[in-house]
Design a protein around this motif. Sequence first.
Motif, PDB file in Angstrom:
ATOM      1  N   THR A  73       0.834  -1.197   0.000  1.00 59.47           N
ATOM      2  CA  THR A  73       0.000   0.000   0.000  1.00 59.47           C
ATOM      3  C   THR A  73       0.873   1.252   0.000  1.00 59.47           C
ATOM      4  O   THR A  73       0.574   2.235  -0.672  1.00 59.47           O
ATOM      5  CB  THR A  73      -0.906   0.015   1.247  1.00 59.47           C
ATOM      6  N   TYR A  74       1.962   1.188   0.776  1.00 56.08           N
ATOM      7  CA  TYR A  74       2.790   2.382   0.944  1.00 56.08           C
ATOM      8  C   TYR A  74       4.100   2.277   0.159  1.00 56.08           C
ATOM      9  O   TYR A  74       5.176   2.555   0.676  1.00 56.08           O
ATOM     10  CB  TYR A  74       3.065   2.622   2.427  1.00 56.08           C
ATOM     11  N   ALA A  75       4.005   1.857  -1.107  1.00 59.71           N
ATOM     12  CA  ALA A  75       5.219   1.805  -1.929  1.00 59.71           C
ATOM     13  C   ALA A  75       5.631   3.209  -2.369  1.00 59.71           C
ATOM     14  O   ALA A  75       6.793   3.587  -2.274  1.00 59.71           O
ATOM     15  CB  ALA A  75       5.001   0.902  -3.143  1.00 59.71           C
ATOM     16  N   ARG A  76       4.669   3.983  -2.852  1.00 56.21           N
ATOM     17  CA  ARG A  76       4.942   5.345  -3.323  1.00 56.21           C
ATOM     18  C   ARG A  76       3.743   6.221  -2.971  1.00 56.21           C
ATOM     19  O   ARG A  76       2.594   5.788  -3.131  1.00 56.21           O
ATOM     20  CB  ARG A  76       5.160   5.347  -4.841  1.00 56.21           C
ATOM     21  N   PRO A  77       3.978   7.454  -2.509  1.00 57.25           N
ATOM     22  CA  PRO A  77       2.864   8.275  -2.006  1.00 57.25           C
ATOM     23  C   PRO A  77       1.732   8.492  -3.009  1.00 57.25           C
ATOM     24  O   PRO A  77       0.564   8.322  -2.658  1.00 57.25           O
ATOM     25  CB  PRO A  77       3.546   9.605  -1.659  1.00 57.25           C
ATOM     26  N   ALA A  78       2.073   8.857  -4.236  1.00 58.64           N
ATOM     27  CA  ALA A  78       0.994   9.131  -5.193  1.00 58.64           C
ATOM     28  C   ALA A  78       0.198   7.860  -5.479  1.00 58.64           C
ATOM     29  O   ALA A  78      -1.023   7.913  -5.689  1.00 58.64           O
ATOM     30  CB  ALA A  78       1.564   9.706  -6.493  1.00 58.64           C
ATOM     31  N   GLY A  79       0.876   6.722  -5.457  1.00 55.81           N
ATOM     32  CA  GLY A  79       0.185   5.451  -5.668  1.00 55.81           C
ATOM     33  C   GLY A  79      -0.711   5.106  -4.496  1.00 55.81           C
ATOM     34  O   GLY A  79      -1.805   4.571  -4.667  1.00 55.81           O
ATOM     35  N   ALA A  80      -0.250   5.418  -3.275  1.00 56.55           N
ATOM     36  CA  ALA A  80      -1.068   5.161  -2.085  1.00 56.55           C
ATOM     37  C   ALA A  80      -2.339   6.011  -2.126  1.00 56.55           C
ATOM     38  O   ALA A  80      -3.438   5.529  -1.828  1.00 56.55           O
ATOM     39  CB  ALA A  80      -0.255   5.456  -0.825  1.00 56.55           C
ATOM     40  N   ILE A  81      -2.187   7.279  -2.520  1.00 59.04           N
ATOM     41  CA  ILE A  81      -3.365   8.158  -2.604  1.00 59.04           C
ATOM     42  C   ILE A  81      -4.348   7.621  -3.638  1.00 59.04           C
ATOM     43  O   ILE A  81      -5.557   7.553  -3.408  1.00 59.04           O
ATOM     44  CB  ILE A  81      -2.936   9.608  -2.936  1.00 59.04           C
ATOM     45  N   ARG A  82      -3.806   7.214  -4.777  1.00 62.05           N
ATOM     46  CA  ARG A  82      -4.665   6.684  -5.847  1.00 62.05           C
ATOM     47  C   ARG A  82      -5.397   5.430  -5.366  1.00 62.05           C
ATOM     48  O   ARG A  82      -6.610   5.296  -5.532  1.00 62.05           O
ATOM     49  CB  ARG A  82      -3.791   6.353  -7.066  1.00 62.05           C
ATOM     50  N   ALA A  83      -4.662   4.515  -4.721  1.00 62.84           N
ATOM     51  CA  ALA A  83      -5.273   3.254  -4.285  1.00 62.84           C
ATOM     52  C   ALA A  83      -6.307   3.505  -3.189  1.00 62.84           C
ATOM     53  O   ALA A  83      -7.398   2.916  -3.204  1.00 62.84           O
ATOM     54  CB  ALA A  83      -4.186   2.306  -3.791  1.00 62.84           C
ATOM     55  N   TYR A  84      -5.971   4.384  -2.236  1.00 60.01           N
ATOM     56  CA  TYR A  84      -6.932   4.660  -1.162  1.00 60.01           C
ATOM     57  C   TYR A  84      -8.176   5.383  -1.685  1.00 60.01           C
ATOM     58  O   TYR A  84      -9.296   5.103  -1.249  1.00 60.01           O
ATOM     59  CB  TYR A  84      -6.270   5.494  -0.060  1.00 60.01           C
ATOM     60  N   ARG A  85      -7.969   6.320  -2.595  1.00 62.73           N
ATOM     61  CA  ARG A  85      -9.155   7.013  -3.134  1.00 62.73           C
ATOM     62  C   ARG A  85     -10.071   6.021  -3.866  1.00 62.73           C
ATOM     63  O   ARG A  85     -11.292   6.116  -3.769  1.00 62.73           O
ATOM     64  CB  ARG A  85      -8.745   8.171  -4.059  1.00 62.73           C
ATOM     65  N   ASP A  86      -9.468   5.082  -4.572  1.00 65.27           N
ATOM     66  CA  ASP A  86     -10.275   4.055  -5.238  1.00 65.27           C
ATOM     67  C   ASP A  86     -11.035   3.215  -4.208  1.00 65.27           C
ATOM     68  O   ASP A  86     -12.237   2.960  -4.344  1.00 65.27           O
ATOM     69  CB  ASP A  86      -9.379   3.135  -6.081  1.00 65.27           C
ATOM     70  N   LEU A  87     -10.313   2.797  -3.168  1.00 63.97           N
ATOM     71  CA  LEU A  87     -10.932   1.961  -2.120  1.00 63.97           C
ATOM     72  C   LEU A  87     -12.065   2.721  -1.431  1.00 63.97           C
ATOM     73  O   LEU A  87     -13.173   2.185  -1.256  1.00 63.97           O
ATOM     74  CB  LEU A  87      -9.861   1.555  -1.101  1.00 63.97           C
ATOM     75  N   LEU A  88     -11.803   3.983  -1.073  1.00 64.28           N
ATOM     76  CA  LEU A  88     -12.813   4.766  -0.359  1.00 64.28           C
ATOM     77  C   LEU A  88     -14.038   4.998  -1.245  1.00 64.28           C
ATOM     78  O   LEU A  88     -15.183   4.894  -0.778  1.00 64.28           O
ATOM     79  CB  LEU A  88     -12.208   6.103   0.091  1.00 64.28           C
ATOM     80  N   GLY A  89     -13.778   5.269  -2.528  1.00 66.35           N
ATOM     81  CA  GLY A  89     -14.888   5.496  -3.457  1.00 66.35           C
ATOM     82  C   GLY A  89     -15.772   4.260  -3.568  1.00 66.35           C
ATOM     83  O   GLY A  89     -17.004   4.366  -3.585  1.00 66.35           O
ATOM     84  N   ARG A  90     -15.127   3.097  -3.615  1.00 68.21           N
ATOM     85  CA  ARG A  90     -15.906   1.850  -3.727  1.00 68.21           C
ATOM     86  C   ARG A  90     -16.745   1.625  -2.469  1.00 68.21           C
ATOM     87  O   ARG A  90     -17.896   1.222  -2.539  1.00 68.21           O
ATOM     88  CB  ARG A  90     -14.969   0.660  -3.946  1.00 68.21           C
ATOM     89  N   ARG A  91     -16.147   1.896  -1.308  1.00 65.00           N
ATOM     90  CA  ARG A  91     -16.870   1.643  -0.061  1.00 65.00           C
ATOM     91  C   ARG A  91     -18.051   2.599   0.104  1.00 65.00           C
ATOM     92  O   ARG A  91     -19.120   2.213   0.564  1.00 65.00           O
ATOM     93  CB  ARG A  91     -15.925   1.750   1.141  1.00 65.00           C
TER      94      ARG A  91
END
Lengths: 316, 262
Positions: A73-91
């Motif tokens: 999850t925390y490999a690269r900051p911009a990737g973490a933001i992208r992945a979390y925003r996707d996860l939050l949007g789905r939830r």
Amino acid sequence: MRTGAAAGHQGYFHEALPYASGDELLSVVVPFLLDGVAAGEPAVVAFGADNAALVRAALPADSGVEFLSGGDTYARPAGAIRAYRDLLGRRVAAGATQIRIVGELPRPALGRTWDWWARYEAAINHAYDDFPLWSLCAYDTRHTPAAVLADVGRTHPRFIRPGDRHEISPAYTEPRTFLTENRPLLPDPLQEQPPHAELADPTPGQARQAVREAAAGLTAAARDDLVVAVSETVTNAHRYGHPPARLSVWSDADRVVVAVSDAGEGPKDPFAGLLPNQDSAPGGRGLWITYQACDHVASARDASGWTIRMITGELD
Amino acid sequence: MAETGTTARRDASLGHACLTYDDPADFDTAARDFLAAGRAAGQRVCYIGTGRPVGWEFTPEVIDVAAQYPTGSVIDPEAGLAVYAAATEQARAEGYTGLCVAADVTELVRTPAQLEAFARYEFLVDRYMRDHPFTAMCAFDRGELGADTTVELACQHPDSVAPFRLYADRPDRSGVALAGELDADTLTWFQHALRRCDLVPAGGELTVDGSGLTFIDHQSLLSLDRYARERDATAVLRTSFSSAGLMARLMKLTGVRVELVA
């Protein structure tokens, strides 16, 4: 309806969780997660393997708590933001009224690359504010440098303490202010040597070729990604910066450091690189891709202009 | 200095080369070499330009470009192709293995209308070459036309020194080949070339053979994505440039699918 300390809060409820022992960590995290599950809220753990195992062992079987791989999850900051925003949007789309997450950056993120994780911690106050998220960011005070802890205080609006205590962080700084502050680049050890190549006003194609030659020791995928990053930044330097643009490349067998400078002031968007196309900022998407194509990206202003530095390959 | 795709690379050239020259003598030399190779392969050889080649060890058929194409005329792409298709058939009927043409067509691309028509014609000819024994070297005077116009044309030839090449990899319109490097500097040429190649999806897909692609930037990928979506298709980009996949994933492109090939 949001529950717990974030009840009635709009948007992102962002708390830092400093802890000095496993017991202290669990005393906060376990009730936080189980209260969420009890309220029907998604409760998610994004820890590294050790602390994930600690939490898992402390939870009842089939607790309903979800586990993400903290390291990925925390490999690269911009990737973490992208992945979390996707996860939050789905939830949220699935009906969640609040999502609870506990996360912890991997230990190396608290070292030489902390600067871009500090920017991450500041930026997410804005980037996750579209969502009913309550997150706890855990920091082990036994291992976290004082300077990092100081940034934690400046990037988190609140602290959570054992006993369900929530404190305002007195040092909290608005993200736009924090992200606009100039942090001089910490020289990379490779930069102690003369550069492998230096080009004045290179075309994107010339810059790509210089990087390919210096990056022969990287995997093809890592080299291609770095070439993309450098090409995008040189393109931005020509398009939005002020001449002269300058490219410097340092390399050894398995690491490459590339600096691209121009005489301008750099992007005006404080979230540049961390979020795509913030306010349709010029060059925003290319910079956002750059931030996800390298192992470390940092930028700073000095008397001669603005420099962005991209690194691929981990320090031993 | 003249720049051509390498006539030494004939296999890779797919029989369709582009020469951009500054000195007309360079066209003469390149045309001689190109036609000599065609002649050695048993093709009927044809020289189209102004004037007549002198001092060659063989005598090609010579067509004066002004006689073939009146000054200022805008080529009709389909009719232009039909002329060469008929000439190729005629050459075969006469016992040749095919037709080989070296043509200085600077006079045909001087105005925007001429350029647009000729560039479309180039794609038709290129596609025809994939399954017919017709080879050609198209030459353009860079001093007369300027660098932008010559790249605009050169990028539609499999064998040219343009930074990227978009050309037919098959005789039908379901796919195309993309080679070289695409970035912000080439974006407009790429968009023009894409529009002109006028692909038609097969089974909802457009095939893009990127085996010769060494770099593509995110703007060019976005252009390909838009092009495919406008045709209700997915462009399947097969390339060894792995970052194309990263960018497509990050930008959540729905019109491009990147397939990594060795």
